[in-house]
Scaffold this motif. Structure first.
Motif, PDB file in Angstrom:
ATOM      1  N   TRP A  54       0.851  -1.179   0.000  1.00  0.00           N
ATOM      2  CA  TRP A  54       0.000   0.000   0.000  1.00  0.00           C
ATOM      3  C   TRP A  54       0.890   1.232   0.000  1.00  0.00           C
ATOM      4  CZ3 TRP A  54       0.332  -3.591   3.889  1.00  0.00           C
ATOM      5  CH2 TRP A  54       0.964  -3.183   5.054  1.00  0.00           C
ATOM      6  N   HIS A  55       0.321   2.332  -0.387  1.00  0.00           N
ATOM      7  CA  HIS A  55       1.054   3.596  -0.407  1.00  0.00           C
ATOM      8  C   HIS A  55       1.324   4.031   1.032  1.00  0.00           C
ATOM      9  CE1 HIS A  55       1.998   7.823  -1.079  1.00  0.00           C
ATOM     10  NE2 HIS A  55       2.298   7.461  -2.320  1.00  0.00           N
ATOM     11  N   GLN A  56       2.467   4.657   1.255  1.00  0.00           N
ATOM     12  CA  GLN A  56       2.864   5.033   2.609  1.00  0.00           C
ATOM     13  C   GLN A  56       1.868   5.968   3.286  1.00  0.00           C
ATOM     14  OE1 GLN A  56       6.675   6.881   2.295  1.00  0.00           O
ATOM     15  NE2 GLN A  56       5.943   8.603   1.094  1.00  0.00           N
ATOM     16  N   ARG A  57       1.122   6.767   2.536  1.00  0.00           N
ATOM     17  CA  ARG A  57       0.172   7.673   3.182  1.00  0.00           C
ATOM     18  C   ARG A  57      -1.047   6.914   3.735  1.00  0.00           C
ATOM     19  NH1 ARG A  57      -0.702  10.080  -2.268  1.00  0.00           N
ATOM     20  NH2 ARG A  57      -2.356   8.845  -3.163  1.00  0.00           N
ATOM     21  N   GLN A  58      -1.151   5.623   3.414  1.00  0.00           N
ATOM     22  CA  GLN A  58      -2.261   4.820   3.924  1.00  0.00           C
ATOM     23  C   GLN A  58      -1.861   4.011   5.152  1.00  0.00           C
ATOM     24  OE1 GLN A  58      -5.031   5.638   2.826  1.00  0.00           O
ATOM     25  NE2 GLN A  58      -4.400   6.630   0.940  1.00  0.00           N
ATOM     26  N   ASN A  59      -0.717   4.325   5.762  1.00  0.00           N
ATOM     27  CA  ASN A  59      -0.282   3.613   6.963  1.00  0.00           C
ATOM     28  C   ASN A  59      -1.125   3.955   8.178  1.00  0.00           C
ATOM     29  OD1 ASN A  59       1.794   2.114   5.851  1.00  0.00           O
ATOM     30  ND2 ASN A  59       3.330   3.674   6.244  1.00  0.00           N
ATOM     31  N   LYS A  60      -1.564   5.204   8.297  1.00  0.00           N
ATOM     32  CA  LYS A  60      -2.204   5.663   9.525  1.00  0.00           C
ATOM     33  C   LYS A  60      -3.729   5.617   9.561  1.00  0.00           C
ATOM     34  CE  LYS A  60       1.659   8.433  11.024  1.00  0.00           C
ATOM     35  NZ  LYS A  60       2.154   9.738  11.418  1.00  0.00           N
ATOM     36  N   PRO A  61      -4.458   5.763   8.443  1.00  0.00           N
ATOM     37  CA  PRO A  61      -5.913   5.772   8.557  1.00  0.00           C
ATOM     38  C   PRO A  61      -6.431   4.489   9.212  1.00  0.00           C
ATOM     39  CG  PRO A  61      -5.262   6.531   6.384  1.00  0.00           C
ATOM     40  CD  PRO A  61      -4.027   6.010   7.062  1.00  0.00           C
ATOM     41  N   HIS A  68      -7.865   1.706   7.046  1.00  0.00           N
ATOM     42  CA  HIS A  68      -6.871   0.919   6.313  1.00  0.00           C
ATOM     43  C   HIS A  68      -6.173  -0.069   7.241  1.00  0.00           C
ATOM     44  CE1 HIS A  68      -6.955   2.953   2.381  1.00  0.00           C
ATOM     45  NE2 HIS A  68      -7.406   3.982   3.099  1.00  0.00           N
TER      46      HIS A  68
END
Length: 58
Positions: free
Chosen positions: A31-38, A41
């Motif tokens: 997954w894209h790194q910006r989707q680590n925190k939501p 996700h």
């Protein structure tokens, strides 16, 4: 995941015919790194991982 839990999430599932044979393979989740925190996700990744681990134990 139970049928009720699937329905609550608006999901369905289907069993594959037992006659179908699949060669063993490795799973990879990316997954894209910006989707680590939501949270949604993180929840989905943990759900996929839990289900795959349960299948591997059968």
């Amino acid at each position: 995941m139970s049928t009720q839990a699937l329905a609550e999430q608006g999901l369905t599932s289907a069993l594959l015919p037992e006659e179908i044979e699949f060669p063993p393979f490795n799973y990879k989740m990316i997954w894209h790194q910006r989707q680590n925190k939501p949270a949604e996700h993180q929840w989905f990744r943990s759900l996929v991982l839990r289900e795959l681990m349960a299948l591997a134990q059968k």
